[in-house]
Design an enzyme around this catalytic site. Structure first.
Site, PDB file in Angstrom:
ATOM      1  N   ASP A 119       0.379  -5.871   7.952  1.00 46.48           N
ATOM      2  CA  ASP A 119      -0.054  -4.546   7.662  1.00 46.48           C
ATOM      3  C   ASP A 119       0.471  -3.755   8.478  1.00 46.48           C
ATOM      4  OD1 ASP A 119      -2.277  -3.538   5.452  1.00 46.48           O
ATOM      5  OD2 ASP A 119      -2.155  -2.132   7.149  1.00 46.48           O
ATOM      6  N   ARG A 379      -2.773   7.931   4.001  1.00 47.20           N
ATOM      7  CA  ARG A 379      -1.603   8.277   3.113  1.00 47.20           C
ATOM      8  C   ARG A 379      -1.912   8.871   2.020  1.00 47.20           C
ATOM      9  NH1 ARG A 379       0.818   2.158   4.261  1.00 47.20           N
ATOM     10  NH2 ARG A 379       1.707   2.912   6.146  1.00 47.20           N
ATOM     11  N   ARG A 535       4.220  -3.858   2.810  1.00 44.69           N
ATOM     12  CA  ARG A 535       4.657  -4.905   1.804  1.00 44.69           C
ATOM     13  C   ARG A 535       5.707  -5.585   1.576  1.00 44.69           C
ATOM     14  NH1 ARG A 535       2.579  -0.279  -2.178  1.00 44.69           N
ATOM     15  NH2 ARG A 535       1.246  -0.144  -0.424  1.00 44.69           N
TER      16      ARG A 535
HETATM   17  C1  MIC Z   1      -1.282   0.109   2.618  1.00 44.03           C
HETATM   18  O1  MIC Z   1      -1.927   0.834   3.422  1.00 44.03           O
HETATM   19  O2  MIC Z   1      -0.243   0.486   1.912  1.00 44.03           O
HETATM   20  C2  MIC Z   1      -1.470  -1.441   2.572  1.00 44.03           C
HETATM   21  C3  MIC Z   1      -1.717  -1.701   1.220  1.00 44.03           C
HETATM   22  O3  MIC Z   1      -2.507  -1.664   3.596  1.00 44.03           O
HETATM   23  C4  MIC Z   1      -0.209  -2.018   3.219  1.00 44.03           C
HETATM   24  C5  MIC Z   1       0.009  -3.299   2.916  1.00 44.03           C
HETATM   25  C6  MIC Z   1       0.151  -3.851   1.607  1.00 44.03           C
HETATM   26  O4  MIC Z   1       0.942  -3.200   0.859  1.00 44.03           O
HETATM   27  O5  MIC Z   1      -0.452  -4.975   1.268  1.00 44.03           O
HETATM   28  C7  MIC Z   1       0.483  -1.789   4.508  1.00 44.03           C
HETATM   29  O6  MIC Z   1       0.027  -0.496   4.917  1.00 44.03           O
HETATM   30  O7  MIC Z   1       1.124  -2.408   4.915  1.00 44.03           O
HETATM   31 FE1  SF4 Z   2      -6.412  -0.803   3.549  1.00 38.58          FE
HETATM   32 FE2  SF4 Z   2      -5.701   1.748   3.268  1.00 38.58          FE
HETATM   33 FE3  SF4 Z   2      -5.898   0.775   5.571  1.00 38.58          FE
HETATM   34 FE4  SF4 Z   2      -4.073  -0.101   4.014  1.00 38.58          FE
HETATM   35  S1  SF4 Z   2      -4.175   2.117   4.799  1.00 38.58           S
HETATM   36  S2  SF4 Z   2      -5.049  -1.199   5.459  1.00 38.58           S
HETATM   37  S3  SF4 Z   2      -4.948   0.033   2.099  1.00 38.58           S
HETATM   38  S4  SF4 Z   2      -7.697   1.047   4.340  1.00 38.58           S
END
Ligand code: MIC
Ligand code: SF4
Length: 641
Positions: A119, A379, A535
């Site tokens: 992640d 984000r 991802r």
């Molecule tokens: C995100 O914040 O975009 C996620 C979902 O946590 C991703 C991981 C994912 O796409 O499963 C991340 O930041 O790596």
């Molecule tokens: Fe989860 Fe959002 Fe953190 Fe990605 S940025 S790990 S989706 S809380």
């Protein structure tokens, strides 16, 4: 030679390579973490390696992303994750226990250790003095199997903090200011190392807010020293023996220094649609707010939510603004419930969600059409909230609470007295939602529901190819553009054939169909292609659709590594002006690829449609070139056996 903190941790974990910026190095990984949206693939990959038990000091599998169970898919994934963890020596943090980064900081993070997580916000662990790096699931699977993690030795930039934050100004404003100065690609190839007299005024969760959003700068990671504040946090988490004092040697060298006087900072906001589109709240004209969302791995700690509760106590939120709160962990949630703060939040009109990523990844709570949504997340990419035309504004929890009360984007300094919240002497310690692996792994049956589909493998890279450009994209394309998330698509993370139908869905809904009808293709991109999430589906699904090459002006680190791992060749334009000459539909031809990749030569692409030649650099190490030629890391590992 005096060493900075980053160099110290790297030196203590170096397996191969030279610690010269730009060189490929390999690190021993002490801890890994996965979350459910990337974890299913990571564990399928780990299983394919046929290693019975993880070889790390500790590996933890979290369930926090896909918690909205609108069909059987997510629940099936959870069951797979629970059983596969139990069988292979992995701790399992159950759904409801919280967001991976928050829980890891509370219960497992250790100064001086290396952490690799599937992640991109894994650098949250830098708040406690770890070298915590985000990567694709396959790299994490290799690390679980005891393999080293390969990366480019970063440049280390020093962020020198002086002074102390003013009331109503918080850690989020620190990182928003760094983003304003450096931009979303300002950190690529770099580690941000924080130091200076201002450090001791920041608590571990505040430091973690700052290192968390280093991901938005594109940096490899961010790290804080481990000091008396770190010891106090670990003691309050019942883990004082995990503490270790760590800081840079006096006189250590850095590639650059960024001075930041904390007392001069003011409440900031990142406007749509990029985390670096930052200004002071007070500089924006009046803006009506439809929704406020508080939570995510950036801002859902105990102090964050206690402060929000204190601001809202005895007041009602604005009638035209919805407020939704997701606590970062069960520890935080239960403490708020027991001390009454949760009642204050509920009484004010807040809608309370479980401890999970929730709205941050579009898992529910999409705002209304054309909404202004103020969020404490990291984000604000277009469409990520699930509402295509919503505008997301990123702020601190204090500013978010102020917006919920007034119904407008509000500088929190307009509110009454600043509530002082102390870190508790002892957090509520209860690890019953973290399941230890089985003592009898042979007896554990791994449960695979129909949503768990086998992993597709890439084909070896041919010596020559002639393929059409299937899409031409601009700068700062995020992995949310390439492989969207949200409650409809996320449940397909363990089903590549199904999820690949959504590649570039919001950019060009006809893309997947076009790719399937072509016998392979090329994507052309601008700067910082693949920024954002780790991802690997943003590489895996295009690979499944037949993409062989991505030709861009520059790449984000994790996505470039994922492309290589899944057999897609990342090429960088030598002359950026060539970008303008290429159009969607052009046929690009490459010959002599094997020699170019293995002998570190530039790659010449002939644009057959335009009759022009374009030069590209691959910048691959011999190891990476061999992985690509084999058709990705899994094929490469099989060949090596
Ligand atoms: C995100 O914040 O975009 C996620 C979902 O946590 C991703 C991981 C994912 O796409 O499963 C991340 O930041 O790596
Ligand atoms: Fe989860 Fe959002 Fe953190 Fe990605 S940025 S790990 S989706 S809380």
């Amino acid at each position: 030679m005096p060493q900075n903190l980053t160099e110290k941790i790297i030196a203590a974990h170096l397996v191969s390579g030279e610690m010269k910026p730009g060189e490929e190095i390999a690190l021993r990984i002490d801890q890994t973490l996965t979350q459910d949206a990337t974890g299913t693939m990571a564990y399928l990959q780990f299983e394919a390696m046929q290693i019975p038990t993880v070889k790390t000091e500790i590996s933890v599998s979290y369930v926090d992303h896909n918690t909205l169970q609108t069909g059987f898919e997510n629940a099936d994934d959870h069951l797979f994750l629970q059983t596969v963890a139990s069988k292979h020596g992995i701790y399992f943090s159950r759904p409801g226990n919280g967001i991976c980064h928050q829980v890891h900081l509370e219960r497992f993070g250790k100064p001086g250790a290396t952490l690799l997580g599937s992640d991109s916000h894994t650098p949250t662990g830098g708040g406690i003095g770890m070298l915590a790096i985000g990567a694709g699931g396959l790299d994490v699977a290799v690390a679980m199997g005891g393999g080293a993690f390969f990366l480019t030795m970063p440049q280390v930039v020093n962020v020198h903090l002086t002074g102390k934050l003013q009331p109503w100004v918080s850690a989020k404003d620190v990182i928003l200011e760094v983003l304003r100065r450096l931009s979303v690609k300002g950190g690529v190839g770099k580690v941000l190392e924080y130091s200076g007299p201002g450090v001791s005024s920041l608590s571990v969760p505040e430091r973690a807010t700052i290192t968390n959003m280093g991901a938005e700068l594109g940096c490899t990671t961010s790290v804080f020293p481990s000091d008396a504040v770190t010891l106090a946090f670990l003691t309050a988490q019942g883990r004082p023996t995990d503490w270790l004092a760590l800081e840079a040697d006096p006189g250590a060298a850095y590639s650059a220094v960024l001075e930041l006087e904390l007392a001069t900072l003011e409440p900031m906001v990142a406007q749509p649609h990029s985390p670096d589109n930052v200004c002071r709240i007070k500089d924006l004209p009046s803006l009506k707010v439809d929704q406020v969302a508080i939570g995510s791995c950036t801002n859902s700690s105990y102090t964050d939510l206690m402060r929000v509760a204190a601001i809202l106590k005895g007041k009602a939120i604005n009638a035209n603004t919805s407020l939704v709160i997701s606590p970062g962990s069960k520890q935080v949630f239960e403490m708020l419930a027991r001390n009454g703060a949760l009642a204050d939040l509920i009484a004010s009109g807040a809608r309370i969600l479980e401890s999970a990523c929730g709205p941050c990844i579009g898992m529910g709570q999409s705002p209304c059409s054309g909404a202004v949504s103020v969020r404490t997340f990291n984000r604000n990419f277009e469409g990520r909230s699930g509402t295509a035309d919503a505008g997301i504004y990123l702020t601190s929890p204090e500013a978010a609470a102020a917006a919920a009360l007034t119904g407008y984007l509000t500088d929190p300094r307009a509110l009454a007295e600043f509530p002082l919240i102390e870190q508790p002497q002892l957090f509520l310690l209860d690890d019953s939602m973290i399941l230890a692996p089985s003592g009898d792994p042979d007896s554990v049956e791994v449960r695979r529901g129909p949503n768990i589909k086998p992993l597709p493998l890439a084909q070896p890279m041919p010596d020559s190819l002639a393929l059409p450009v299937l899409l031409k994209a601009g700068d700062n394309i995020t992995t949310d553009h390439i492989m969207p998330a949200g409650s409809k698509i996320l449940p397909l993370r363990s089903n590549i054939p199904a999820i690949s139908r959504y590649v570039f869905n919001a950019v060009d809904p006809a893309f997947a169909e076009r790719a399937l009808n072509s016998t392979g293709g090329i994507i052309v991109g601008g700067h910082n292609y693949g920024q954002g999430s780790s991802r690997e589906h943003a590489a895996l699904a295009p690979m499944y659709l037949g993409i062989k090459v991505v030709l861009a002006k520059s790449f984000a680190r994790i996505h470039r590594a994922n492309l290589i791992n899944f057999g897609i060749l990342p090429l960088t334009l030598v002359d950026e002006a060539d970008y303008a000459t290429i159009e969607q539909g052009d046929i690009l031809e490459v010959c002599g690829l094997i020699a170019a990749l293995t002998r570190d030569k530039p790659v010449a692409l002939l644009n057959k449609t335009k009759g022009q030649e374009v030069q590209a650099a691959h910048n691959l190490s011999l190891r990476q070139a061999t992985i690509l030629l084999a058709g990705g890391l899994l094929n490469y590992t099989k060949q090596a056996e």
